[in-house]
Scaffold this active site. Structure first.
Site, PDB file in Angstrom:
ATOM      1  CG  ASN A 156      40.421  31.066  55.306  1.00 53.84           C
ATOM      2  OD1 ASN A 156      40.867  30.869  56.435  1.00 53.84           O
ATOM      3  ND2 ASN A 156      41.152  31.602  54.339  1.00 53.84           N
ATOM      4  CD1 TRP A 157      35.477  31.920  59.979  1.00 50.92           C
ATOM      5  CD2 TRP A 157      35.806  31.321  62.117  1.00 50.92           C
ATOM      6  NE1 TRP A 157      34.263  31.566  60.510  1.00 50.92           N
ATOM      7  CE2 TRP A 157      34.435  31.192  61.823  1.00 50.92           C
ATOM      8  CE3 TRP A 157      36.247  30.995  63.392  1.00 50.92           C
ATOM      9  CZ2 TRP A 157      33.505  30.759  62.776  1.00 50.92           C
ATOM     10  CZ3 TRP A 157      35.337  30.556  64.334  1.00 50.92           C
ATOM     11  CH2 TRP A 157      33.976  30.440  64.037  1.00 50.92           C
ATOM     12  CE  LYS A 158      40.728  35.525  54.389  1.00 49.26           C
ATOM     13  NZ  LYS A 158      41.214  36.264  53.259  1.00 49.26           N
TER      14      LYS A 158
ATOM     15  CG  HIS B 224      44.597  31.217  51.557  1.00 53.51           C
ATOM     16  ND1 HIS B 224      44.950  32.546  51.443  1.00 53.51           N
ATOM     17  CD2 HIS B 224      43.245  31.179  51.519  1.00 53.51           C
ATOM     18  CE1 HIS B 224      43.841  33.275  51.347  1.00 53.51           C
ATOM     19  NE2 HIS B 224      42.791  32.463  51.391  1.00 53.51           N
TER      20      HIS B 224
ATOM     21  CD  GLU C 227      44.739  35.957  53.013  1.00 48.86           C
ATOM     22  OE1 GLU C 227      44.581  35.251  54.027  1.00 48.86           O
ATOM     23  OE2 GLU C 227      43.818  36.626  52.498  1.00 48.86           O
TER      24      GLU C 227
ATOM     25  CD  GLU D 167      40.474  31.047  47.966  1.00 48.36           C
ATOM     26  OE1 GLU D 167      39.365  31.230  48.467  1.00 48.36           O
ATOM     27  OE2 GLU D 167      41.535  31.263  48.559  1.00 48.36           O
TER      28      GLU D 167
ATOM     29  N   GLY E  82      39.521  39.173  49.466  1.00 46.37           N
ATOM     30  CA  GLY E  82      39.477  40.270  50.426  1.00 46.37           C
ATOM     31  C   GLY E  82      39.395  41.646  49.777  1.00 46.37           C
TER      32      GLY E  82
ATOM     33  CB  SER F 142      35.081  39.312  47.037  1.00 46.17           C
ATOM     34  OG  SER F 142      36.269  39.953  47.423  1.00 46.17           O
TER      35      SER F 142
ATOM     36  N   GLY G  54      35.913  33.832  52.978  1.00 42.42           N
ATOM     37  CA  GLY G  54      36.710  34.516  53.997  1.00 42.42           C
ATOM     38  C   GLY G  54      35.838  35.466  54.801  1.00 42.42           C
ATOM     39  N   GLY G  55      35.954  36.761  54.502  1.00 46.40           N
ATOM     40  CA  GLY G  55      35.285  37.805  55.285  1.00 46.40           C
ATOM     41  C   GLY G  55      33.818  37.528  55.607  1.00 46.40           C
TER      42      GLY G  55
HETATM   43  C1  PEP Z   1      39.737  33.390  51.374  1.00 45.52           C
HETATM   44  O1  PEP Z   1      40.264  33.724  52.403  1.00 45.52           O
HETATM   45  O2  PEP Z   1      39.986  32.282  50.898  1.00 45.52           O
HETATM   46  C2  PEP Z   1      38.824  34.325  50.721  1.00 45.52           C
HETATM   47  C3  PEP Z   1      38.285  33.958  49.585  1.00 45.52           C
HETATM   48  O3  PEP Z   1      38.597  35.520  51.347  1.00 45.52           O
HETATM   49  P1  PEP Z   1      37.419  36.571  51.014  1.00 45.52           P
HETATM   50  O4  PEP Z   1      36.139  35.788  50.926  1.00 45.52           O
HETATM   51  O5  PEP Z   1      37.426  37.522  52.183  1.00 45.52           O
HETATM   52  O6  PEP Z   1      37.761  37.230  49.730  1.00 45.52           O
END
Ligand code: PEP
Length: 252
Positions: free
Chosen positions: A9-11, A95, A97, A167, A173, A213, A234-235
């Site tokens: 997930n590049w956001k 999600h 966010e 999640e 994040g 994370s 994500g990151g």
């Molecule tokens: C996500 O965006 O779904 C996520 C899990 O982000 P991160 O891996 O950065 O915590």
């Protein structure tokens, strides 16, 4: 056997050029991997170039959101028809966010899930508790409510097709991942609820991802859990090397 999915997930990261560069470097590294699905959920502006580059590869394309109508006067929105047209197979829905910053409710997520399925997109439906909810021992209640409401009016046939992402909001994040035991506990609960709603055959087939994370260093142990069928990253999916290590974490 459930086929694992590792989804990026590049956001709101990466320009078209950055997308090109990532895919150019990433594709040759994963070209022999067929025992798991690899998905890149890129920003809308990168969908076209990503779709062109991923054509006839083993990496699938996903979006990070969509509206629940197929067309109409909805300025600024994007429809399932458009996502299908551009080559998406997956779409992330609900999600945290989006729930937090754009006020998406379970009932909005539910409308999106139903329409995504209608157009042949596989929804990756995100559910998870906040830190406050966990500390008040409300995790299971929250997961059950989100699951039931987001998947309302879903047939068993469709319930089998979708992907759930557990999640925990406190892990997204933040650098603080759930322990493998916390992930397993929540995900086996989700599978149990799935069995109550759609029967045990469907529950055994549905894929439940962990997200929050994920890093190359912590994913192997999480992936080893019985009810973890992959990850939503994500990151750590923004760099080729770290995403590649996550994709292949249990192959070494
Ligand atoms: C996500 O965006 O779904 C996520 C899990 O982000 P991160 O891996 O950065 O915590």
């Amino acid at each position: 056997m459930r086929r694992p999915i590792i989804a990026a997930n590049w956001k709101m990261y990466k320009t078209i050029d950055e997308t090109k560069q990532f895919i150019q470097n990433f594709l040759p590294k994963v070209s022999n991997i067929y025992d798991r699905e690899i998905v890149l959920c890129v920003p809308f502006t990168s969908l076209y170039i990503a779709s062109e580059m991923l054509k006839s590869s083993n990496v699938k394309l996903g979006a990070q959101n969509m509206y629940f109508e197929d067309k109409g006067a909805f300025t600024g929105e994007i429809s399932p028809l458009m996502l299908k047209d551009i080559g998406c197979s997956y779409v992330i829905l609900g999600h945290s966010e989006r729930r937090k910053y754009f006020y998406e409710t379970d009932s909005i997520v539910n409308k999106k899930v139903l329409v995504a399925l209608k157009y042949g997109l596989t929804p990756i439906v995100c559910i998870g508790e906040t830190l406050e909810e966990r500390e008040q021992n409300k995790t299971f209640n929250v997961l059950e409510t989100q699951l039931k409401m987001s998947l309302s009016n879903l047939s068993s046939l469709d319930a089998e097709k979708i992907v759930i992402a557990y999640e925990p909001v406190w892990a997204i994040g933040t650098g603080k991942n759930a322990t493998p035991q916390q992930a397993q506990e929540a995900q086996s609960f989700i599978r149990e609820k799935y069995a109550e709603l759609y029967g045990s055959v469907v529950a055994e087939k549905v894929r439940i991802l962990y997200g929050g994370s994920i890093k190359p260093e912590n994913f192997k142990q999480i992936m080893e859990q019985k009810d973890v069928d992959g990850g939503l990253v994500g990151g750590a999916s923004l760099e080729v090397e770290s995403f590649y290590k996550i994709v292949t974490c249990d192959k070494k």
